[in-house]
Write an enzyme that holds these catalytic residues in place. Structure first.
Site, PDB file in Angstrom:
ATOM      1  N   CYS A 133       5.836   8.828  -6.687  1.00  0.00           N
ATOM      2  CA  CYS A 133       5.430   9.856  -5.499  1.00  0.00           C
ATOM      3  C   CYS A 133       6.434  10.448  -4.650  1.00  0.00           C
ATOM      4  O   CYS A 133       6.361  11.345  -4.160  1.00  0.00           O
ATOM      5  CB  CYS A 133       4.190   9.030  -4.861  1.00  0.00           C
ATOM      6  SG  CYS A 133       4.668   7.321  -4.030  1.00  0.00           S
ATOM      7  N   CYS A 141       1.621   9.816  -7.782  1.00  0.00           N
ATOM      8  CA  CYS A 141       2.170   8.614  -8.447  1.00  0.00           C
ATOM      9  C   CYS A 141       2.641   9.108 -10.004  1.00  0.00           C
ATOM     10  O   CYS A 141       3.082   8.090 -10.548  1.00  0.00           O
ATOM     11  CB  CYS A 141       1.690   7.627  -8.150  1.00  0.00           C
ATOM     12  SG  CYS A 141       1.591   7.056  -6.494  1.00  0.00           S
ATOM     13  N   LYS A 207      -2.902  -3.296  -5.854  1.00  0.00           N
ATOM     14  CA  LYS A 207      -2.753  -2.546  -4.910  1.00  0.00           C
ATOM     15  C   LYS A 207      -3.963  -1.612  -4.392  1.00  0.00           C
ATOM     16  O   LYS A 207      -4.279  -0.516  -5.146  1.00  0.00           O
ATOM     17  CB  LYS A 207      -1.507  -1.442  -5.126  1.00  0.00           C
ATOM     18  CG  LYS A 207      -1.140  -0.459  -4.073  1.00  0.00           C
ATOM     19  CD  LYS A 207       0.262   0.033  -4.763  1.00  0.00           C
ATOM     20  CE  LYS A 207       0.535   1.432  -3.738  1.00  0.00           C
ATOM     21  NZ  LYS A 207       1.645   2.179  -4.162  1.00  0.00           N
ATOM     22  N   LYS A 260      -1.053  -5.896  -1.894  1.00  0.00           N
ATOM     23  CA  LYS A 260      -0.644  -4.936  -0.875  1.00  0.00           C
ATOM     24  C   LYS A 260      -1.858  -4.092  -0.614  1.00  0.00           C
ATOM     25  O   LYS A 260      -2.585  -3.828  -1.256  1.00  0.00           O
ATOM     26  CB  LYS A 260       0.235  -4.123  -1.621  1.00  0.00           C
ATOM     27  CG  LYS A 260       0.792  -2.994  -0.745  1.00  0.00           C
ATOM     28  CD  LYS A 260       1.508  -2.022  -1.670  1.00  0.00           C
ATOM     29  CE  LYS A 260       2.180  -1.014  -0.813  1.00  0.00           C
ATOM     30  NZ  LYS A 260       2.783  -0.033  -1.520  1.00  0.00           N
ATOM     31  N   SER A 286       3.901  -0.776   5.988  1.00  0.00           N
ATOM     32  CA  SER A 286       4.404   0.132   7.156  1.00  0.00           C
ATOM     33  C   SER A 286       3.280   0.091   8.160  1.00  0.00           C
ATOM     34  O   SER A 286       3.789   0.036   9.477  1.00  0.00           O
ATOM     35  CB  SER A 286       4.791   1.525   6.633  1.00  0.00           C
ATOM     36  OG  SER A 286       3.585   2.169   5.973  1.00  0.00           O
TER      37      SER A 286
HETATM   38  C1  PBG Z   1       4.743   4.042  -3.624  1.00  0.00           C
HETATM   39  C2  PBG Z   1       4.565   3.145  -2.637  1.00  0.00           C
HETATM   40  C3  PBG Z   1       3.870   3.263  -1.457  1.00  0.00           C
HETATM   41  C4  PBG Z   1       4.115   2.100  -0.707  1.00  0.00           C
HETATM   42  C5  PBG Z   1       4.994   1.254  -1.421  1.00  0.00           C
HETATM   43  N1  PBG Z   1       5.171   1.869  -2.712  1.00  0.00           N
HETATM   44  C6  PBG Z   1       3.026   4.440  -0.744  1.00  0.00           C
HETATM   45  C7  PBG Z   1       1.729   4.868  -1.429  1.00  0.00           C
HETATM   46  O1  PBG Z   1       1.200   4.052  -2.409  1.00  0.00           O
HETATM   47  O2  PBG Z   1       1.170   5.729  -1.089  1.00  0.00           O
HETATM   48  C8  PBG Z   1       3.687   1.846   0.748  1.00  0.00           C
HETATM   49  C9  PBG Z   1       4.598   0.786   1.385  1.00  0.00           C
HETATM   50  C10 PBG Z   1       4.386   0.633   2.978  1.00  0.00           C
HETATM   51  O3  PBG Z   1       3.262   1.217   3.418  1.00  0.00           O
HETATM   52  O4  PBG Z   1       5.016   0.111   3.472  1.00  0.00           O
HETATM   53  N2  PBG Z   1       3.514   4.299  -4.452  1.00  0.00           N
END
Ligand code: PBG
Length: 338
Positions: A133, A141, A207, A260, A286
């Site tokens: 991504c 992704c 996730k 996550k 984040s």
């Molecule tokens: C990549 C990825 C993401 C995060 C980690 N790997 C973003 C998403 O899936 O949009 C998010 C990590 C975070 O928010 O700290 N796919």
């Protein structure tokens, strides 16, 4: 009725039992603490970008930066001095295209960062996020059909290629986060075929499609141009499906598991812990970081104690490892506590 009998038999109630006896002093509380944090619990995520002398603040993540290699190496050395064992790398490519080609470019920004870190600080464990991504112009992704659907099996090949290029550069652990079916086995097979049977796979096993990735997508410039990620990341309501995702990744050969985000999904962390004996990580994402930083900047929460409480809760739920932007701050706070 049962409770009454129990009490008569064992004399187990108040006033014989007074739980406050064990909370009387700081030393007593320290001695009896069931869950304690250590800097070796933390994995520190970092954003690497091209160029020199770049240290670009990420607005929604105060204290976090897009770093060029020179600054990245300083940051990693600092983390190492604080006792943090591992970093997780995300790359901001020079150019994005439909197939996310910098993700698997041997001279890509992450590949160069991995080899520079392993050279400068060989003991630091380098984990790479394996996803497309950040590298695709559409921000999804994987590769898309004409109708904008992510093609699973074609994407697997690119993810495997990406993981092998990270391993070639010296990555210790690769962490596929694209939520494609079969990504762990595709990567395991490709790593083995390339002679990297010692490189581990940390599976982003469950996730969820989460609003808490918002600040990351600003940091990594990876928001999807259209649509969202709900056709591959999981629905927030689903705990049983999360177990299916986790079981499948274990069967495909994952070495470590991850849940996550962390805070809204601590039940998933606890269930995963009970169900499997693999090392378990939780990603304090984040948005969880931004939320606390923003409240602290307004004087609404005490940052240090809220941070430690948050991280303790994640560990108490069953995580062995915590991926967190607070890694350095928390390691410093723990050092002061001693
Ligand atoms: C990549 C990825 C993401 C995060 C980690 N790997 C973003 C998403 O899936 O949009 C998010 C990590 C975070 O928010 O700290 N796919």
């Amino acid at each position: 009725m049962r409770e009454v009998c129990h009490r008569e038999q064992t004399d187990a109630g108040f006033p014989n039992v007074r739980l406050r006896r064990l909370r009387r002093s700081a030393t007593m509380r320290r001695m009896l603490r069931e869950t304690s944090l250590s800097p070796s619990d933390f994995i520190y995520p970092l954003f690497v970008t091209h160029g020199r002398d770049v240290r670009m603040p990420i607005a929604p993540m105060p204290g976090q930066f897009q770093l060029s290699l020179d600054h990245l190496l300083k940051e990693v050395a600092e983390a190492e001095n604080l006792g943090i064992p591992a970093v997780l790398l995300f790359g901001i490519p020079a150019q994005k295209d439909a197939a996310g080609s910098e993700a698997y470019d041997p001279q890509g920004v992450v590949q160069e960062a991995v080899s520079a870190i392993k050279q400068a600080t060989p003991d630091m464990i380098v984990i790479t996020d394996v996803c497309l991504c950040e590298y695709t112009d559409h921000g999804h992704c994987g590769v898309l059909t004409d109708d904008g659907v992510v093609r699973n099996d074609e994407t697997l090949e690119l993810l495997a290629k990406t993981a092998v290029s990270h391993a070639n550069a010296g990555a210790d652990i690769v962490a596929p986060s694209a939520m494609m079916d079969g990504q762990v086995s595709a990567i395991r097979r490709a790593l083995d075929a390339a002679g990297h049977e010692d490189v581990s796979v940390l599976a982003y096993a469950s996730k969820f499609a989460s609003a808490f990735y918002g600040p990351f997508r600003i940091a990594a410039e990876s928001a999807p141009r259209s649509g969202d990620r709900r056709a591959y990341q999981m629905d927030a309501g689903n705990a049983r499906e999360a177990m299916r995702e986790i079981d499948l990744d274990v069967a495909e050969g994952a070495d470590l598991l991850m849940v996550k985000p962390a805070l809204p999904y601590l039940d998933i962390v606890a269930k995963a812990r009970e169900r499997h004996d693999l090392p378990l990580a939780a990603y304090n994402v984040s948005g969880e970081y931004a939320m606390l930083k923003a409240a602290a900047q307004n004087g609404w929460l005490d940052e240090r104690s809220a941070m430690l409480e948050m991280l303790t809760g994640i560990k108490r739920a069953g995580a062995d490892l915590i991926l967190t932007y607070f890694a350095k701050d928390a390691a410093k706070a723990l050092r002061q506590e001693r």
